[in-house]
Design a protein around this motif. Sequence first.
Motif, PDB file in Angstrom:
ATOM      1  N   ALA A 193       0.846  -1.195   0.000  1.00 50.51           N
ATOM      2  CA  ALA A 193       0.000   0.000   0.000  1.00 50.51           C
ATOM      3  C   ALA A 193       0.880   1.243   0.000  1.00 50.51           C
ATOM      4  CB  ALA A 193      -0.927  -0.006   1.220  1.00 50.51           C
ATOM      5  N   ASN A 194       0.255   2.378  -0.189  1.00 41.82           N
ATOM      6  CA  ASN A 194       0.977   3.650  -0.176  1.00 41.82           C
ATOM      7  C   ASN A 194       0.978   4.202   1.247  1.00 41.82           C
ATOM      8  OD1 ASN A 194       2.025   6.213  -0.586  1.00 41.82           O
ATOM      9  ND2 ASN A 194       1.009   6.455  -2.560  1.00 41.82           N
ATOM     10  N   PHE A 195       2.088   4.033   1.943  1.00 35.06           N
ATOM     11  CA  PHE A 195       2.202   4.521   3.309  1.00 35.06           C
ATOM     12  C   PHE A 195       2.861   5.897   3.373  1.00 35.06           C
ATOM     13  CE2 PHE A 195       1.939  -0.098   3.783  1.00 35.06           C
ATOM     14  CZ  PHE A 195       0.958  -0.193   4.749  1.00 35.06           C
ATOM     15  N   THR A 196       3.195   6.448   2.220  1.00 35.26           N
ATOM     16  CA  THR A 196       3.797   7.783   2.164  1.00 35.26           C
ATOM     17  C   THR A 196       2.725   8.849   1.969  1.00 35.26           C
ATOM     18  OG1 THR A 196       5.814   6.845   1.206  1.00 35.26           O
ATOM     19  CG2 THR A 196       5.515   9.229   1.025  1.00 35.26           C
ATOM     20  N   HIS A 197       1.822   8.591   1.016  1.00 33.11           N
ATOM     21  CA  HIS A 197       0.685   9.492   0.781  1.00 33.11           C
ATOM     22  C   HIS A 197      -0.572   8.703   1.119  1.00 33.11           C
ATOM     23  CE1 HIS A 197       3.378  12.363  -1.116  1.00 33.11           C
ATOM     24  NE2 HIS A 197       3.861  11.377  -1.857  1.00 33.11           N
ATOM     25  N   TYR A 198      -1.090   8.911   2.317  1.00 34.21           N
ATOM     26  CA  TYR A 198      -2.122   8.037   2.874  1.00 34.21           C
ATOM     27  C   TYR A 198      -3.497   8.686   2.903  1.00 34.21           C
ATOM     28  CZ  TYR A 198       0.439  10.612   6.448  1.00 34.21           C
ATOM     29  OH  TYR A 198       1.125  11.585   7.120  1.00 34.21           O
TER      30      TYR A 198
END
Length: 377
Positions: free
Chosen positions: A30-35
């Motif tokens: 998943a995208n854990f930088t842009h959440y």
Amino acid sequence: MASTASFIAQFNHRNIKILQSMGYEVHVAANFTHYGTLSAKSNEQFMAWLASKKVVVHNIPVERGLGKFHQNVAVLFFLNRLMKENQFKIVHVHTPIASVLGRLAALKNHVSVVYTAHGFHFSKTSAWINWLIFPIEWLFSFCTSELLLINQEDFLLAKRWLHAKNTQYVPGVGINFRLLDQYNLSDHLSAKQELLATYHLPEKSRILISVGELSKRKNHRIVIEALAMLDLPDIHFVIAGRGSQKKNLTDLAKHLGIENQIHFLNYTKNIRHLHLAADLAVLPSLREGLSRAGLEAIRDGVYLLGADIRGIKDYILNEEIGRVFDPLDAKALSILIKNNIQRPRQNLTNTTVQRLMMFDRAAVDKQMREIYQSIGE
């Protein structure tokens, strides 16, 4: 046992627990930088929880929207390599672009796919341009082992037009409806007094609650327009959420002369306490998959005014629970608010509660376990 990878669109800890209890090694990509609309603290807490459960985490730049072409290509190559290296048995995808990329990689690597569609972008009430996505969903349905739909409108459409190996209705991620038994009138009175004190509001104020990000899709502006029509300054509208529309909503309230009645709470996890304080809840969305906010309002004893769209009308089963309205009709909403803002809190009948139990997390978890088992077998 073989491992399984999962894209998490709405962080569902319980699916991870179910898979681990069945002996799977779980990977989350998943995208854990842009959440998105989550808070940074919530994102950090989820990552810490994953680490504590020994879940393998892959931070990928996949987006909730269409994303950028070069970014999507990079994600596709990464997923393909990931599936080659790990020999996954199941891939569970959620968000639209992730579901396309995940299914492409899974098809190439002969992996079974579970796809939970959290509300198709095309529906009876959506703009015609949204239906341009339909051919993509139609095409990729051929490489989907289990297609899970969270509202009845999507389920009927998928059964008729899409071609997944198996299509099932799963009513959302499930909430804890057992909390209905833990609510009483004194909880409402004490929570309301606390909220009135927080905003320095008069004791006779009436509280209208809406939970949802500040976006055009959540349509909070229609509630502000409805309140302006009423000219009832003792009604205060509390919105719990964050997003890009805050300034526009603030400007609208000022323009209509009711800025003192509108209160923004930003992102909060204490939704139950808000619902206990409320005199009335409103869910004016233009599009939903299956809105958890409405289910939680019902669970917490609030009478619900919900937009007459799929994903909300699914659980406003009768007028004992709430009423539906046209989300573009501010006048109709203003009448409903006026007629129900002083409605006394009443317990739901046993018959209604039993009908709502299909949305309980225990029922949903049982169904998800059976789905994973069927693929494993």
